[in-house]
Design an enzyme around this catalytic site. Structure first.
Site, PDB file in Angstrom:
ATOM      1  CG  ASN A   1      45.268  63.872  58.477  1.00 28.43           C
ATOM      2  OD1 ASN A   1      44.621  62.952  58.711  1.00 28.43           O
ATOM      3  ND2 ASN A   1      45.818  64.176  57.405  1.00 28.43           N
ATOM      4  CD  GLU A   2      39.721  69.765  60.420  1.00 29.48           C
ATOM      5  OE1 GLU A   2      40.524  70.462  61.221  1.00 29.48           O
ATOM      6  OE2 GLU A   2      38.795  70.309  59.779  1.00 29.48           O
ATOM      7  N   PRO A   3      42.344  68.291  64.349  1.00 30.22           N
ATOM      8  CG  PRO A   3      42.159  70.409  65.523  1.00 30.22           C
ATOM      9  CD  PRO A   3      41.858  69.877  64.230  1.00 30.22           C
TER      10      PRO A   3
ATOM     11  CB  THR B   1      38.161  73.141  58.603  1.00 27.00           C
ATOM     12  OG1 THR B   1      39.356  72.969  59.577  1.00 27.00           O
ATOM     13  CG2 THR B   1      38.707  72.789  57.228  1.00 27.00           C
TER      14      THR B   1
END
Length: 642
Positions: free
Chosen positions: A166-168, A185
């Site tokens: 769950n990235e920014p 990432t």
């Protein structure tokens, strides 16, 4: 400091912390505690005839947790027959038998070693057709719900603040889905994939919402490299830009840290702002340096009002005046600066970092990789040689995985051509050449280098190291290649340090009987080569400390190309002139395989010499800002007391 004391302190200084943090001496200590909490949950559920539902993570953070769970199963009978697991994520696309697959990771690091039932293992499927992903993700969450929900979810945190993938930009209501991976990432994953171009751009990840529904969440963060994002997660405002901050709204989350990962929390950086502190010399130095940077003044210009307005009235009261405090700390810093890292002969050494005697010292510089010596302390290295000390360099690992396939092929072709030209060509040499080039031609992503390829890559780095040492003035007889066994896996992940590694270090220390030892003190990654090499040396020092010659041995720690010691922690700062900076750069240039496109470049696209020069220059500027003399550059060291 032991874990109990650390956690007692934590209970009194939580003003800035929005999550429960538990700090341990090492990641290994923390991992054992986490593993035992998981084991207690499994046993409790089993006693009630219930299943324990675990959310599992991959990456380096949980490795020691899994190691301890395996030990508990094999040595203490912990059964996993009542355990159901759901992994957080998987790269997409990804075959389950790929060396990069999280299916393979979990099998190799946990499932193959315990008695869990295969039907109870759930990992996102990286082989799905794109049109099937949405239904799979909905079904994945349905299975978690059908199992009764996650009893315990373990998490690591990425440098972007992601949990799972769950990235920014992820919302608190995000569900299990396909995501696009952030550039940072992918860069962090690049070393294990052999380059960012091989890292998948997408992944399937459990969403924030199902993670937050877990009854218990355990977050792990190890190493100083995670310290900045830990501070944001624990002390920052809740934000989609740092998804880990969503955990602040979970009512049963604990953040497990080693000391290095906690180093930027307010209670560590400025403890006087959250509790009463004992004003030891080290704490006084830390506070006054902090105040000088905060006030943007040299130390000798700090005023009583500066102290009072910054919450340092209790410090001021111990000395009576700002003037006396300023002089005391100014002298502390001044006494760390020396152009004589091996001690200045026939000089008063009471205010110097190193002893004057013996005037000519035997020195070992331990270098984790075959270039860390000149990158991290090349100026000091040169000073020691120029000032007549007997300097030995001990390269702890071959560094072979950091050599590109193209360099290996070029080196093999050059060697073969030279043997032909000199008349030393033979059937054996031609066969070896074909073996190496044949392997490289057929090599696929994720393949481990053959022994012959690892040999030639290691030889490249040996020859570069010998050339750099020769340029610095060290004879080849004082260059030692330890080739510690823990490193020689051919993979990014190394074996744990073993008795064979420690024995090799013991032997070279016993042979040289040094007065000084220099070691890489990097704490950024507790599983990284630098830290593993450091732990091996610490173990060796523990075994040798009773020897007579060790009573006259001092150990100095340097840091790598990315980080430097905080100014208040530095105990020896060695200044460099512009000419010495250039000489250090030239020594680094001898490591040609590590220039112009390094295999493990990381997120910093500067070359190693650029990183080193800017770091050394910044250290000099920081000293100058405190009122010290202005130097071109400085290398810094902290003494390790064993």
């Amino acid at each position: 400091m032991n874990t109990t004391i650390l956690n007692q302190q934590m209970m009194t200084d939580r003003e800035f912390e929005r999550l429960e943090t538990l700090t341990f001496n090492t990641s290994a200590d923390a991992s054992v505690v986490i593993a035992h909490e998981i084991a207690d949950l499994i046993r409790d559920k089993a006693s009630k005839g219930e299943n324990a539902v675990l959310g599992l993570a991959t990456g380096s953070s949980p490795l020691k947790v899994y190691d301890e769970l395996i030990r508990l199963h094999k040595e203490e009978g912990l059964s996993f027959k009542n355990v159901i697991t759901f992994n957080l994520d998987e790269y997409y696309p990804m075959q389950p038998d790929s060396v990069h697959s999280y299916v393979r990771f979990m099998n190799e690091n946990l499932f193959d070693h315990i008695d869990i039932q295969e039907k109870n293992i759930h990992i996102p499927d990286g082989t799905l057709a794109m049109e099937d992903v949405y239904a799979f993700c909905a079904d994945y969450e349905a299975k978690i719900k059908q199992a009764g929900g996650l009893d315990l979810q373990i998490l690591g945190i990425g440098r972007t603040g992601h949990i799972g993938f769950n990235e920014p930009g992820s919302t608190v209501n995000s569900r299990t889905r396909m995501v696009t991976l952030a550039a940072v990432t992918r860069i962090d994953a690049a070393p294990s994939f052999g380059g960012i171009e091989n890292v998948p751009k997408r992944a399937i990840t459990m969403g924030v919402k199902p993670i937050m529904k877990a009854k218990r969440i355990v977050m792990m963060a190890w190493g100083s490299g995670k310290a900045p994002i830990v501070k944001q997660m624990v002390e920052g405002n809740i934000s989609m830009q740092v998804p880990a901050t969503f955990l602040q709204n979970h009512d049963n989350t604990s953040v497990f840290l080693d000391e290095a990962a906690s180093e930027q929390l307010t209670r560590v950086t400025t403890p006087w702002l959250v509790r009463e502190v004992e004003w030891t010399p080290a704490m006084v130095k830390k506070a006054v340096v902090w105040l000088a940077y905060k006030a943007e003044k040299p130390i000798l210009k700090l005023t009583t009002n500066d102290y009072l307005e910054s919450g340092l009235d209790s410090l001021l009261s111990t000395k009576g005046s700002a003037y006396e405090l300023n002089i005391e700390v100014f002298n502390m810093l001044q006494h760390t600066i020396t152009g004589w890292p091996g001690g200045k002969p026939s000089a008063d050494d009471s205010q110097r970092p190193e002893r004057a005697e013996p005037a000519k010292k035997r020195v070992i510089i331990f270098s984790p990789h075959p270039d860390d010596d000149v990158i991290s302390m090349g100026g000091t290295f040169q000073r020691l040689v120029d000032q007549g000390h007997e300097v030995h360099v001990a390269y702890q690992t071959s560094g072979n995985i950091a050599v590109s396939d193209d360099d290996a092929r070029r080196y093999a072709m050059f060697t073969q051509s030279m043997m032909k030209n000199l008349g030393f060509d033979s059937a054996e040499s031609r066969s070896k050449f074909k073996e190496i080039t044949g392997f490289l031609d057929a090599k696929e992503d994720g393949d481990i280098d053959s022994f012959a390829v690892r040999q030639i890559k290691g030889q490249i780095r040996r020859d570069e190291s010998i050339a750099a040492c020769r340029y610095t003035g060290i004879p080849e007889s004082q260059v030692h290649f330890l080739d510690l066994p823990f490193y020689e896996t051919g993979k990014v992940r190394k074996n744990p340090v073993g008795e064979a590694d420690i024995k090799i270090i013991n032997e070279i220390i016993s042979e040289i009987k040094p007065h000084q030892i220099y070691v890489a003190g990097d704490l950024a990654d507790p599983h990284g080569t630098h830290r593993v090499c450091l732990d091996a040396i610490f173990a060796s020092l523990e075994e040798l400390k009773a020897e007579d010659y060790m009573k006259d041995c001092w150990v100095w720690m340097y840091r790598g190309a990315w980080h430097e010691w905080p100014i208040d922690e530095i105990e020896m700062a060695v200044p460099m002139s512009p000419e010495q900076v250039l000489k250090k750069r030239t020594a680094i240039f001898f490591h040609e395989s590590q220039k112009d496109g390094v295999v493990f470049q990381g997120t910093d696209d500067r070359e190693f010499w650029q990183r080193a020069e800017e770091r050394n220059s910044d250290t000099a500027k920081l000293y100058n800002a405190l009122g010290m003399a202005e130097y071109e550059a400085m290398e810094a060291f902290v003494r390790y007391h064993f």
